[in-house]
Write an enzyme that holds these catalytic residues in place. Sequence first.
Site, PDB file in Angstrom:
ATOM      1  N   ALA A  66      50.318  39.469  40.848  1.00  0.00           N
ATOM      2  CA  ALA A  66      51.290  38.417  41.131  1.00  0.00           C
ATOM      3  C   ALA A  66      51.827  37.966  39.774  1.00  0.00           C
ATOM      4  CB  ALA A  66      50.591  37.267  41.832  1.00  0.00           C
ATOM      5  N   GLY A 112      47.345  41.007  42.877  1.00  0.00           N
ATOM      6  CA  GLY A 112      48.252  41.187  44.015  1.00  0.00           C
ATOM      7  C   GLY A 112      48.708  42.635  44.180  1.00  0.00           C
ATOM      8  N   GLU A 115      45.942  44.225  45.997  1.00  0.00           N
ATOM      9  CA  GLU A 115      45.964  43.641  47.351  1.00  0.00           C
ATOM     10  C   GLU A 115      47.083  44.258  48.192  1.00  0.00           C
ATOM     11  OE1 GLU A 115      45.886  39.612  45.648  1.00  0.00           O
ATOM     12  OE2 GLU A 115      44.266  39.178  47.052  1.00  0.00           O
ATOM     13  N   GLU A 135      41.447  38.133  39.094  1.00  0.00           N
ATOM     14  CA  GLU A 135      41.806  36.715  39.270  1.00  0.00           C
ATOM     15  C   GLU A 135      40.807  35.733  38.670  1.00  0.00           C
ATOM     16  OE1 GLU A 135      42.251  39.049  41.513  1.00  0.00           O
ATOM     17  OE2 GLU A 135      44.190  38.784  42.508  1.00  0.00           O
TER      18      GLU A 135
HETATM   19  N1  COA Z   1      52.565  38.584  35.715  1.00  0.00           N
HETATM   20  C1  COA Z   1      53.610  38.389  34.902  1.00  0.00           C
HETATM   21  N2  COA Z   1      53.943  39.205  33.917  1.00  0.00           N
HETATM   22  C2  COA Z   1      53.166  40.286  33.736  1.00  0.00           C
HETATM   23  C3  COA Z   1      52.053  40.568  34.536  1.00  0.00           C
HETATM   24  C4  COA Z   1      51.764  39.665  35.573  1.00  0.00           C
HETATM   25  N3  COA Z   1      50.752  39.838  36.418  1.00  0.00           N
HETATM   26  N4  COA Z   1      51.474  41.708  34.103  1.00  0.00           N
HETATM   27  C5  COA Z   1      52.208  42.125  33.070  1.00  0.00           C
HETATM   28  N5  COA Z   1      53.232  41.290  32.837  1.00  0.00           N
HETATM   29  C6  COA Z   1      54.271  41.367  31.808  1.00  0.00           C
HETATM   30  C7  COA Z   1      53.751  40.941  30.443  1.00  0.00           C
HETATM   31  O1  COA Z   1      53.773  39.538  30.322  1.00  0.00           O
HETATM   32  C8  COA Z   1      54.717  41.644  29.531  1.00  0.00           C
HETATM   33  O2  COA Z   1      55.927  40.921  29.523  1.00  0.00           O
HETATM   34  P1  COA Z   1      56.674  40.576  28.113  1.00  0.00           P
HETATM   35  O3  COA Z   1      56.995  41.928  27.539  1.00  0.00           O
HETATM   36  O4  COA Z   1      57.865  39.796  28.531  1.00  0.00           O
HETATM   37  O5  COA Z   1      55.673  39.837  27.309  1.00  0.00           O
HETATM   38  C9  COA Z   1      54.985  42.956  30.254  1.00  0.00           C
HETATM   39  O6  COA Z   1      54.650  42.723  31.615  1.00  0.00           O
HETATM   40  C10 COA Z   1      54.170  44.121  29.754  1.00  0.00           C
HETATM   41  O7  COA Z   1      52.813  43.762  29.814  1.00  0.00           O
HETATM   42  P2  COA Z   1      51.786  43.856  28.588  1.00  0.00           P
HETATM   43  O8  COA Z   1      50.668  42.911  28.837  1.00  0.00           O
HETATM   44  O9  COA Z   1      52.521  43.715  27.302  1.00  0.00           O
HETATM   45  O10 COA Z   1      51.288  45.375  28.747  1.00  0.00           O
HETATM   46  P3  COA Z   1      49.905  45.981  28.222  1.00  0.00           P
HETATM   47  O11 COA Z   1      50.050  47.457  28.365  1.00  0.00           O
HETATM   48  O12 COA Z   1      49.549  45.424  26.910  1.00  0.00           O
HETATM   49  O13 COA Z   1      48.812  45.459  29.278  1.00  0.00           O
HETATM   50  C11 COA Z   1      47.918  44.941  31.468  1.00  0.00           C
HETATM   51  C12 COA Z   1      48.830  45.870  30.610  1.00  0.00           C
HETATM   52  C13 COA Z   1      48.148  45.306  32.928  1.00  0.00           C
HETATM   53  C14 COA Z   1      46.456  45.153  31.096  1.00  0.00           C
HETATM   54  C15 COA Z   1      48.309  43.472  31.203  1.00  0.00           C
HETATM   55  O14 COA Z   1      49.700  43.339  31.372  1.00  0.00           O
HETATM   56  C16 COA Z   1      47.644  42.486  32.137  1.00  0.00           C
HETATM   57  O15 COA Z   1      46.467  42.199  31.983  1.00  0.00           O
HETATM   58  N6  COA Z   1      48.410  41.915  33.109  1.00  0.00           N
HETATM   59  C17 COA Z   1      47.930  40.901  33.985  1.00  0.00           C
HETATM   60  C18 COA Z   1      47.034  41.491  35.035  1.00  0.00           C
HETATM   61  C19 COA Z   1      46.481  40.421  35.949  1.00  0.00           C
HETATM   62  O16 COA Z   1      45.667  39.597  35.564  1.00  0.00           O
HETATM   63  N7  COA Z   1      46.939  40.453  37.210  1.00  0.00           N
HETATM   64  C20 COA Z   1      46.455  39.580  38.220  1.00  0.00           C
HETATM   65  C21 COA Z   1      47.323  38.408  38.392  1.00  0.00           C
HETATM   66  S1  COA Z   1      46.661  37.299  39.600  1.00  0.00           S
END
Ligand code: COA
Length: 260
Positions: A66, A112, A115, A135
């Site tokens: 999400a 999400g 999910e 989460e």
């Molecule tokens: N919500 C909003 N934005 C998200 C996102 C999320 N769940 N997951 C990734 N993004 C965005 C990042 O903020 C980034 O945006 P920016 O370039 O404007 O800063 C872009 O997507 C790329 O992500 P980034 O984190 O730079 O890539 P990465 O390869 O370094 O890491 C992940 C990849 C998936 C490990 C990391 O993005 C992450 O941990 N995301 C969140 C996962 C999460 O906790 N999801 C559950 C939400 S309830």
Amino acid sequence: MEYKNILQEQEGGILTITINRPSKLNALNKETIEELGKAFVAADLDESVKVIIMVGSGDKAFVAGADIKEFSNFSPKEGKHLASQGQKILFDTVAKLDTPVIAAINGFALGGGLELAMAAHLRIASDNARMGLPEVSLGVIPGYGGTQRLPQLVGKGIAMEMIMTAGMINAKKALQYGLVNHVTTQEELLTKAKEIAGKIANNSSVAISAAIRAVNAGFETGINGYQVEINEFGESFGTEDFEEGTSAFLEKRKAEFPGK
Ligand code: COA
């Protein structure tokens, strides 16, 4: 209908819905959830669509969760509304859709995103995929059905571990857990999804919808799945597909199901 965050492409009876916010790793903001919900409902009403495949755009993510930015300052009331609305308009809609849905997990499927993949009727993954429910690392719990669907798919103990550690598992582990049915290379993921979709599309769509309802009934509290099966089984005898399927078998020819 034109959508901002999703793409759709139909080949024969197979519709591919691509979640298309690659710069945010296809994270589900409110607008994307609404668009997906609408697209799934529309596809379900379209008789030409026999199977739906959903995939993320790019080669890095299915859906990275999400949109964290969108809910970071929510109150408990807003949080509850977010989960209930999301479950209603998208996650439960997908799970209960009469048209079969295959999630092709082409990269990160987190929160999400996992999910959403779990709401699909079956899942396949490419070997670069990473799955998890992170989460609790954000101080929240899964809100789009994750605490319910993950234990149904992998068992309570493994689900508890995945949820409490907030860790990610790779595609091989997901296959071992039964979270995904097949693992392919990245290049072959959609080919495999379409191969399965093609096999499904050859069968009676009316019977498939009935089977989805019967299987789902077994996971609903207060509903006797066996009774739902008996009813759905009985109803099948009144369909044109049943008439065609049985006649084709007896006449030693391939069935041409009218889907009625
Ligand atoms: N919500 C909003 N934005 C998200 C996102 C999320 N769940 N997951 C990734 N993004 C965005 C990042 O903020 C980034 O945006 P920016 O370039 O404007 O800063 C872009 O997507 C790329 O992500 P980034 O984190 O730079 O890539 P990465 O390869 O370094 O890491 C992940 C990849 C998936 C490990 C990391 O993005 C992450 O941990 N995301 C969140 C996962 C999460 O906790 N999801 C559950 C939400 S309830």
